[in-house]
Design a protein around this motif. Structure first.
Motif, mmCIF file in Angstrom:
data_model
loop_
_atom_site.group_PDB
_atom_site.id
_atom_site.type_symbol
_atom_site.label_atom_id
_atom_site.label_comp_id
_atom_site.label_asym_id
_atom_site.label_seq_id
_atom_site.Cartn_x
_atom_site.Cartn_y
_atom_site.Cartn_z
ATOM 1 N N GLY A 9 0.824 -1.213 0.000
ATOM 2 C CA GLY A 9 0.000 0.000 0.000
ATOM 3 C C GLY A 9 0.860 1.265 0.000
ATOM 4 O O GLY A 9 0.568 2.228 -0.711
ATOM 5 N N ILE A 10 1.934 1.267 0.795
ATOM 6 C CA ILE A 10 2.823 2.438 0.849
ATOM 7 C C ILE A 10 3.545 2.615 -0.489
ATOM 8 O O ILE A 10 3.676 3.735 -0.982
ATOM 9 C CB ILE A 10 3.814 2.299 2.024
ATOM 10 N N VAL A 11 4.001 1.524 -1.079
ATOM 11 C CA VAL A 11 4.679 1.609 -2.371
ATOM 12 C C VAL A 11 3.729 2.140 -3.439
ATOM 13 O O VAL A 11 4.095 3.019 -4.237
ATOM 14 C CB VAL A 11 5.253 0.229 -2.774
ATOM 15 N N VAL A 17 1.656 9.287 -5.917
ATOM 16 C CA VAL A 17 2.074 10.661 -5.606
ATOM 17 C C VAL A 17 3.134 11.127 -6.596
ATOM 18 O O VAL A 17 3.076 12.244 -7.108
ATOM 19 C CB VAL A 17 2.576 10.757 -4.143
ATOM 20 N N ALA A 18 4.107 10.282 -6.900
ATOM 21 C CA ALA A 18 5.139 10.648 -7.859
ATOM 22 C C ALA A 18 4.545 10.867 -9.246
ATOM 23 O O ALA A 18 4.941 11.798 -9.968
ATOM 24 C CB ALA A 18 6.223 9.565 -7.915
ATOM 25 N N VAL A 20 1.436 11.838 -9.967
ATOM 26 C CA VAL A 20 0.653 13.077 -9.951
ATOM 27 C C VAL A 20 1.583 14.289 -9.963
ATOM 28 O O VAL A 20 1.355 15.246 -10.704
ATOM 29 C CB VAL A 20 -0.296 13.107 -8.728
ATOM 30 N N LEU A 21 2.634 14.258 -9.170
ATOM 31 C CA LEU A 21 3.560 15.382 -9.150
ATOM 32 C C LEU A 21 4.264 15.545 -10.490
ATOM 33 O O LEU A 21 4.494 16.669 -10.953
ATOM 34 C CB LEU A 21 4.592 15.209 -8.033
ATOM 35 N N GLY A 22 4.615 14.457 -11.118
ATOM 36 C CA GLY A 22 5.237 14.523 -12.431
ATOM 37 C C GLY A 22 4.286 15.042 -13.480
ATOM 38 O O GLY A 22 4.670 15.810 -14.372
ATOM 39 N N TRP A 23 3.034 14.677 -13.396
ATOM 40 C CA TRP A 23 2.040 15.114 -14.371
ATOM 41 C C TRP A 23 1.723 16.601 -14.195
ATOM 42 O O TRP A 23 1.665 17.347 -15.150
ATOM 43 C CB TRP A 23 0.782 14.270 -14.225
ATOM 44 N N VAL A 24 1.569 17.048 -12.959
ATOM 45 C CA VAL A 24 1.214 18.444 -12.690
ATOM 46 C C VAL A 24 2.424 19.356 -12.859
ATOM 47 O O VAL A 24 2.361 20.392 -13.513
ATOM 48 C CB VAL A 24 0.635 18.596 -11.250
#
Length: 111
Positions: A9-11, A17-18, A20-24
């Protein structure tokens, strides 16, 4: 088993998150590369030893930039070809001209 599910789940959460941050933040990928090139092409005109001593190529991931090395090699090839043609022309010109014979001393009347 409980720890394994928590770890997975953490992975997955970190991956999302990575993503989404890369996309935004990326807005379409990497930005334009900045130019920190140190390569200066060979000068126009005659080449001298100092020109080749100061020659530097940019280093890339797998070695030197091929385009820079190819450009310098092509320039040197052209210069050598021109010098060879000039030497051949001078040799042909020298072979055609008769060598001047040394002048014999003239007998001058003594007073």
């Amino acid at each position: 088993m409980k720890w394994f599910i928590l770890f997975v789940g953490i992975v997955v959460l970190c991956f999302v998150v990575a993503l989404v941050l890369g996309w935004v933040g990326g807005a379409g990928g990497l930005g334009r590369p900045t130019s920190s090139l140190s390569h200066e092409p060979l000068p126009d005109g005659d080449l001298h030893d100092e020109d080749l001593d100061q020659l530097r190529f940019d280093v890339t991931f797998r070695g030197y930039r091929m385009s820079q090395v190819d450009g310098v090699l092509e320039r040197l090839r052209r210069e050598l070809r021109e010098k060879d043609e000039h030497i051949a022309f001078l040799r042909a010109t020298t072979a055609e001209e008769p060598t001047p014979e040394p002048a014999e001393p003239h007998d001058t009347p003594q007073a």
